[in-house]
Design a protein around this motif. Structure first.
Motif, PDB file in Angstrom:
ATOM      1  N   LEU A 100       1.317  -1.404   0.056  1.00 40.03           N
ATOM      2  CA  LEU A 100       0.010   0.302  -0.434  1.00 40.03           C
ATOM      3  C   LEU A 100       0.943   1.099   0.021  1.00 40.03           C
ATOM      4  N   LYS A 141       3.292   0.885   3.281  1.00 40.56           N
ATOM      5  CA  LYS A 141       3.370  -0.841   4.272  1.00 40.56           C
ATOM      6  C   LYS A 141       3.196  -2.503   3.656  1.00 40.56           C
ATOM      7  N   MET A 188       3.071  -5.926   2.907  1.00 40.71           N
ATOM      8  CA  MET A 188       2.158  -7.287   3.925  1.00 40.71           C
ATOM      9  C   MET A 188       2.448  -8.645   3.120  1.00 40.71           C
ATOM     10  N   GLU A 229     -11.041 -16.189   3.934  1.00 38.96           N
ATOM     11  CA  GLU A 229     -10.924 -14.777   4.281  1.00 38.96           C
ATOM     12  C   GLU A 229     -10.228 -13.983   3.597  1.00 38.96           C
ATOM     13  N   MET A 260      -8.440 -10.768   0.777  1.00 35.20           N
ATOM     14  CA  MET A 260      -8.594  -9.354  -0.653  1.00 35.20           C
ATOM     15  C   MET A 260      -7.715 -10.232  -1.960  1.00 35.20           C
ATOM     16  N   ILE A 301      -9.501  -3.388  -5.203  1.00 33.06           N
ATOM     17  CA  ILE A 301      -9.590  -3.815  -4.300  1.00 33.06           C
ATOM     18  C   ILE A 301     -11.004  -4.943  -4.221  1.00 33.06           C
ATOM     19  N   PRO A 312     -13.093  -7.576  -1.508  1.00 31.36           N
ATOM     20  CA  PRO A 312     -13.477  -8.006  -0.650  1.00 31.36           C
ATOM     21  C   PRO A 312     -13.338 -10.095  -0.972  1.00 31.36           C
ATOM     22  N   THR A 357     -15.529 -12.578   1.179  1.00 33.45           N
ATOM     23  CA  THR A 357     -16.080 -13.703   2.735  1.00 33.45           C
ATOM     24  C   THR A 357     -16.605 -14.780   2.198  1.00 33.45           C
ATOM     25  N   SER A 410      -9.154 -12.050  10.308  1.00 32.43           N
ATOM     26  CA  SER A 410      -9.406 -11.211   9.381  1.00 32.43           C
ATOM     27  C   SER A 410     -11.162 -10.737  10.674  1.00 32.43           C
ATOM     28  N   THR A 437     -14.598  -9.011   9.587  1.00 30.66           N
ATOM     29  CA  THR A 437     -15.504  -7.644   8.639  1.00 30.66           C
ATOM     30  C   THR A 437     -17.056  -7.379   9.376  1.00 30.66           C
ATOM     31  N   MET A 474      -4.349  -3.806   7.445  1.00 34.29           N
ATOM     32  CA  MET A 474      -4.380  -3.044   6.540  1.00 34.29           C
ATOM     33  C   MET A 474      -6.849  -3.143   6.657  1.00 34.29           C
ATOM     34  N   VAL A 475      -6.916  -2.331   6.443  1.00 38.91           N
ATOM     35  CA  VAL A 475      -8.377  -2.317   6.249  1.00 38.91           C
ATOM     36  C   VAL A 475      -9.475  -1.734   4.917  1.00 38.91           C
ATOM     37  N   LEU A 476     -10.060  -2.608   4.031  1.00 36.85           N
ATOM     38  CA  LEU A 476     -10.941  -1.839   3.254  1.00 36.85           C
ATOM     39  C   LEU A 476     -12.094  -1.419   3.860  1.00 36.85           C
ATOM     40  N   ILE A 500     -18.843  -2.832   3.464  1.00 36.94           N
ATOM     41  CA  ILE A 500     -18.089  -3.617   3.607  1.00 36.94           C
ATOM     42  C   ILE A 500     -17.535  -2.739   4.559  1.00 36.94           C
ATOM     43  N   LYS A 527     -13.072  -5.033   6.137  1.00 33.63           N
ATOM     44  CA  LYS A 527     -12.821  -5.739   6.339  1.00 33.63           C
ATOM     45  C   LYS A 527     -11.380  -5.696   6.873  1.00 33.63           C
ATOM     46  N   VAL A 528     -10.744  -5.615   7.713  1.00 29.40           N
ATOM     47  CA  VAL A 528      -9.570  -5.589   8.869  1.00 29.40           C
ATOM     48  C   VAL A 528      -9.013  -7.136   8.333  1.00 29.40           C
ATOM     49  N   MET A 529      -7.549  -6.811   7.923  1.00 32.62           N
ATOM     50  CA  MET A 529      -6.604  -8.001   7.788  1.00 32.62           C
ATOM     51  C   MET A 529      -5.903  -8.086   8.358  1.00 32.62           C
TER      52      MET A 529
END
Lengths: 137, 137, 137
Positions: free
Chosen positions: A40, A133, A135, B36, B38, B101, B103, B105, C3, C5, C38-40, C131, C133-135
């Motif tokens: 990112l 960043k 990952m 889970e 991206m 990008i 998601p 799920t 993750s 969501t 990261m968070v989408l 949505i 989504k944290v990863m």
């Protein structure tokens, strides 16, 4: 999962500048020591952008003309009622966007042959930060 | 963390085309065998874009008109002094952006009911590449 | 890799609104219990956007004027031949984009001092989903 975070600081000579930061992003990827993942690259200001395009001076001037045509520096902006004078820079940020996410494959930045990463300054002549960043694994 | 990378190649009949690639992205997600995570979908060229919108032919023509109005094919571009003739395609890429990008799920692409993924070709009639990279667990 | 969501639902009073959702995104990051990642943040509709910019009412009106100038509500759209009346909202979505991806560092959203996250509604007055989504790890 590994992650690696770096911050760059820019202080441009001109109000608007377009800086090729591909080498800095590649270095961050090497430092992260991952094989597969994503990077990112994100401006930390609301008057700067990040984009991927061609490292060709004619195009970079075309882009500057284009953004100035869409959101001219000397137009009327309600934002200026706060005492600010960078209303155009906020809208240029909206068009260009403040971030990209780039793929990392087999340990290197997986870009096409002409793709270069740029930091777009729309309200410079002062210190502005950007985050990189990485990952992956 | 799992990752899975695929490359697609497009060679459009027309200079500008908008291709629905949702099924290809869904297939890459299935192949990645993650629950889970991206997916990055990114054009590898500076004259192509990727976006999410409606699979409706009227809208796709509206979009093409809109981009042609913002950056017309036959306008003056400094970039053309290099011998290139695709200055408009570079600016269309800036507006649309070269990547999304998405998601994932419970093992599937987590899009809204009308969201479809498109590859936007702005300078086609030759082989152009796109990368799909899935990351997750 | 962890993750997390979440889905938010908005039902705006006006057709177009710009809602600051930074606190909701920060809460999702805390709930995910990650340190680095990261968070989408992504709209699940084709007539809504997500962007990062200034929480200043003058700027938000400038942005609305800008988008209305680029893609006016009452212009001709081929998309309206389907019976829809939101052709402008589709193009506003293209300009603003439907998503951002934000860095998480040391457990918190790693934004610059003025960066706030906004949901941009372009065709509201009905339930619309987003949505988060944290990863990370």
């Amino acid at each position: 999962m590994n992650s690696h975070t770096k911050y760059l600081t820019f202080n441009t000579h001109k109000k608007r500048e377009y800086l090729n930061i591909t080498a800095e992003v590649e270095m961050a990827v090497r430092e992260a020591k991952i094989r597969e993942g994503m990077v990112l690259v994100s401006a930390m200001h609301i008057t700067a952008g990040v984009f991927v395009n061609d490292n060709e001076s004619g195009f970079l001037k075309d882009l500057d003309d284009f953004l100035e045509r869409l959101a001219p520096e000397d137009a009327f902006y309600r934002h200026h009622q706060t005492g600010e004078s960078n209303g155009d820079a906020h809208l240029k940020n909206i068009v260009v966007h403040h971030q990209v996410i780039l793929p990392v494959t087999k340990g290197v930045l997986d870009l096409g042959p002409w793709q270069q990463v740029f930091y777009a300054e729309f309200d410079g002549q002062r210190a502005k930060r950007l985050i990189i960043k990485v990952m992956g694994e």
